[in-house]
Design a protein around this motif. Structure first.
Motif, PDB file in Angstrom:
ATOM      1  N   PHE A 241       0.808  -1.216   0.000  1.00 44.96           N
ATOM      2  CA  PHE A 241       0.000   0.000   0.000  1.00 44.96           C
ATOM      3  C   PHE A 241       0.841   1.267   0.000  1.00 44.96           C
ATOM      4  N   ASN A 242       1.760   1.394   0.945  1.00 44.42           N
ATOM      5  CA  ASN A 242       2.527   2.636   1.079  1.00 44.42           C
ATOM      6  C   ASN A 242       3.292   2.955  -0.203  1.00 44.42           C
ATOM      7  N   ASP A 243       3.939   1.954  -0.774  1.00 45.52           N
ATOM      8  CA  ASP A 243       4.695   2.170  -2.013  1.00 45.52           C
ATOM      9  C   ASP A 243       3.773   2.577  -3.164  1.00 45.52           C
ATOM     10  N   TYR A 244       2.665   1.871  -3.325  1.00 45.45           N
ATOM     11  CA  TYR A 244       1.745   2.161  -4.431  1.00 45.45           C
ATOM     12  C   TYR A 244       1.056   3.508  -4.234  1.00 45.45           C
ATOM     13  N   HIS A 245       0.687   3.792  -2.972  1.00 47.13           N
ATOM     14  CA  HIS A 245       0.048   5.058  -2.651  1.00 47.13           C
ATOM     15  C   HIS A 245       0.963   6.219  -3.067  1.00 47.13           C
ATOM     16  N   LYS A 246       2.213   6.154  -2.703  1.00 49.02           N
ATOM     17  CA  LYS A 246       3.184   7.196  -3.072  1.00 49.02           C
ATOM     18  C   LYS A 246       3.461   7.197  -4.571  1.00 49.02           C
ATOM     19  N   PHE A 247       3.528   6.021  -5.175  1.00 45.18           N
ATOM     20  CA  PHE A 247       3.788   5.927  -6.615  1.00 45.18           C
ATOM     21  C   PHE A 247       2.677   6.607  -7.411  1.00 45.18           C
ATOM     22  N   PHE A 248       1.426   6.300  -7.078  1.00 49.16           N
ATOM     23  CA  PHE A 248       0.296   6.918  -7.785  1.00 49.16           C
ATOM     24  C   PHE A 248       0.289   8.433  -7.570  1.00 49.16           C
ATOM     25  N   GLU A 249       0.656   8.879  -6.383  1.00 50.37           N
ATOM     26  CA  GLU A 249       0.723  10.317  -6.119  1.00 50.37           C
ATOM     27  C   GLU A 249       1.749  10.988  -7.041  1.00 50.37           C
ATOM     28  N   GLY A 250       2.890  10.357  -7.218  1.00 47.78           N
ATOM     29  CA  GLY A 250       3.890  10.902  -8.131  1.00 47.78           C
ATOM     30  C   GLY A 250       3.385  10.968  -9.553  1.00 47.78           C
ATOM     31  N   GLN A 251       2.672   9.923  -9.976  1.00 50.81           N
ATOM     32  CA  GLN A 251       2.151   9.892 -11.345  1.00 50.81           C
ATOM     33  C   GLN A 251       1.089  10.970 -11.557  1.00 50.81           C
ATOM     34  N   TYR A 252       0.130  11.099 -10.635  1.00 50.61           N
ATOM     35  CA  TYR A 252      -0.896  12.112 -10.868  1.00 50.61           C
ATOM     36  C   TYR A 252      -0.313  13.516 -10.744  1.00 50.61           C
ATOM     37  N   GLY A 253       0.743  13.681  -9.969  1.00 51.16           N
ATOM     38  CA  GLY A 253       1.415  14.977  -9.910  1.00 51.16           C
ATOM     39  C   GLY A 253       2.019  15.361 -11.250  1.00 51.16           C
ATOM     40  N   GLU A 254       2.625  14.400 -11.938  1.00 54.51           N
ATOM     41  CA  GLU A 254       3.178  14.654 -13.271  1.00 54.51           C
ATOM     42  C   GLU A 254       2.065  14.982 -14.266  1.00 54.51           C
ATOM     43  N   ILE A 255       0.965  14.264 -14.176  1.00 56.37           N
ATOM     44  CA  ILE A 255      -0.154  14.497 -15.094  1.00 56.37           C
ATOM     45  C   ILE A 255      -0.762  15.876 -14.854  1.00 56.37           C
ATOM     46  N   GLU A 256      -0.805  16.303 -13.606  1.00 57.59           N
ATOM     47  CA  GLU A 256      -1.347  17.625 -13.291  1.00 57.59           C
ATOM     48  C   GLU A 256      -0.541  18.727 -13.998  1.00 57.59           C
ATOM     49  N   VAL A 257       0.764  18.591 -14.032  1.00 59.95           N
ATOM     50  CA  VAL A 257       1.617  19.558 -14.727  1.00 59.95           C
ATOM     51  C   VAL A 257       1.353  19.506 -16.233  1.00 59.95           C
ATOM     52  N   ILE A 258       1.198  18.293 -16.768  1.00 58.37           N
ATOM     53  CA  ILE A 258       0.911  18.125 -18.193  1.00 58.37           C
ATOM     54  C   ILE A 258      -0.409  18.812 -18.551  1.00 58.37           C
ATOM     55  N   ILE A 259      -1.422  18.641 -17.714  1.00 61.57           N
ATOM     56  CA  ILE A 259      -2.731  19.269 -17.952  1.00 61.57           C
ATOM     57  C   ILE A 259      -2.579  20.782 -18.063  1.00 61.57           C
ATOM     58  N   ASP A 260      -1.843  21.375 -17.145  1.00 60.87           N
ATOM     59  CA  ASP A 260      -1.645  22.819 -17.170  1.00 60.87           C
ATOM     60  C   ASP A 260      -0.899  23.245 -18.434  1.00 60.87           C
ATOM     61  N   ASP A 261       0.118  22.484 -18.817  1.00 60.29           N
ATOM     62  CA  ASP A 261       0.882  22.808 -20.024  1.00 60.29           C
ATOM     63  C   ASP A 261       0.009  22.754 -21.281  1.00 60.29           C
ATOM     64  N   ILE A 262      -0.872  21.755 -21.356  1.00 60.92           N
ATOM     65  CA  ILE A 262      -1.756  21.636 -22.522  1.00 60.92           C
ATOM     66  C   ILE A 262      -2.735  22.809 -22.569  1.00 60.92           C
ATOM     67  N   ALA A 263      -3.339  23.132 -21.432  1.00 62.94           N
ATOM     68  CA  ALA A 263      -4.274  24.255 -21.390  1.00 62.94           C
ATOM     69  C   ALA A 263      -3.571  25.553 -21.795  1.00 62.94           C
ATOM     70  N   GLU A 264      -2.350  25.734 -21.347  1.00 62.60           N
ATOM     71  CA  GLU A 264      -1.608  26.935 -21.713  1.00 62.60           C
ATOM     72  C   GLU A 264      -1.231  26.931 -23.194  1.00 62.60           C
ATOM     73  N   ARG A 265      -0.937  25.776 -23.758  1.00 63.49           N
ATOM     74  CA  ARG A 265      -0.653  25.703 -25.204  1.00 63.49           C
ATOM     75  C   ARG A 265      -1.900  26.094 -26.001  1.00 63.49           C
ATOM     76  N   ILE A 266      -3.053  25.638 -25.560  1.00 68.67           N
ATOM     77  CA  ILE A 266      -4.318  26.021 -26.203  1.00 68.67           C
ATOM     78  C   ILE A 266      -4.464  27.537 -26.189  1.00 68.67           C
ATOM     79  N   ARG A 267      -4.175  28.155 -25.053  1.00 70.06           N
ATOM     80  CA  ARG A 267      -4.290  29.610 -24.938  1.00 70.06           C
ATOM     81  C   ARG A 267      -3.262  30.319 -25.819  1.00 70.06           C
ATOM     82  N   GLN A 268      -2.053  29.768 -25.915  1.00 72.53           N
ATOM     83  CA  GLN A 268      -1.020  30.371 -26.764  1.00 72.53           C
ATOM     84  C   GLN A 268      -1.469  30.433 -28.223  1.00 72.53           C
ATOM     85  N   LEU A 269      -2.274  29.453 -28.613  1.00 72.41           N
ATOM     86  CA  LEU A 269      -2.769  29.389 -29.985  1.00 72.41           C
ATOM     87  C   LEU A 269      -4.064  30.179 -30.174  1.00 72.41           C
ATOM     88  N   GLY A 270      -4.482  30.902 -29.144  1.00 74.11           N
ATOM     89  CA  GLY A 270      -5.682  31.726 -29.252  1.00 74.11           C
ATOM     90  C   GLY A 270      -6.953  30.975 -28.947  1.00 74.11           C
TER      91      GLY A 270
END
Length: 169
Positions: free
Chosen positions: A55-84
């Motif tokens: 549990f502890n290992d997987y719990h932390k592992f999933f947290e790391g993965q969703y943290g990376e995805i959260e940054v990706i989401i922001d980058d995509i939204a900002e790319r959309i805005r850059q393109l108008g």
């Protein structure tokens, strides 16, 4: 392709990409944004609901993965805005553009969680390969093609980590 109206993509943005091509790229990015939200939500759900001797290992592992995805989401939204474009952000809009499946009401085992995330990461990578080619060749947007290449590399690394961490027995 998602419907993009004139209010969703600023017209006459002079960056060397025709308005209709920017609309096509914004449509691609909107679908990707939606898929990333599904993957983020699923990974966060697994972080909360994993049950395992590891549990502890997987719990932390999933947290790391969703943290990376959260940054990706922001980058995509900002790319959309850059393109108008306008970045969608309601659950209804995101659901209507997503290509990844959801599994409401299901609480999979730790093995199934990893299998689901592996499958979703593979789907995103395949879609990115197609989308980056289309961004460059069909819509003449090498910047977005390069951006999508970087995202594909991030997802390939995340997939590798998932496969390396997944329970084997």
């Amino acid at each position: 392709m998602a419907q993009i109206n004139e209010t969703a993509v600023e017209q006459n943005l002079n960056i060397g990409i025709a308005d209709q091509d920017r609309e096509g790229v914004v449509s691609i990015l909107t679908s990707l944004l939606s898929d990333e939200y599904v993957l983020y939500t699923k990974t966060r759900n697994y972080h909360w609901n994993v049950v395992s001797p590891h549990f502890n290992d997987y719990h932390k592992f999933f947290e790391g993965q969703y943290g990376e995805i959260e940054v990706i989401i922001d980058d995509i939204a900002e790319r959309i805005r850059q393109l108008g474009g306008k970045a969608i952000a309601t659950l209804d809009e995101l659901k209507s553009h997503a290509r990844l499946p959801e599994h409401p009401g299901q609480y999979p085992t730790d093995r199934e969680m990893f299998a689901n995330l592996v499958s979703d990461q593979e789907s995103i990578i395949r879609n990115l390969r197609e989308d980056l080619e289309k961004s460059d060749k069909s819509f003449h947007d090498m910047g977005t093609s390069d951006f999508l290449t970087g995202l594909m590399e991030q997802h390939e690394k995340m997939l590798w980590m998932l496969r390396a961490t997944a329970p084997t027995s």
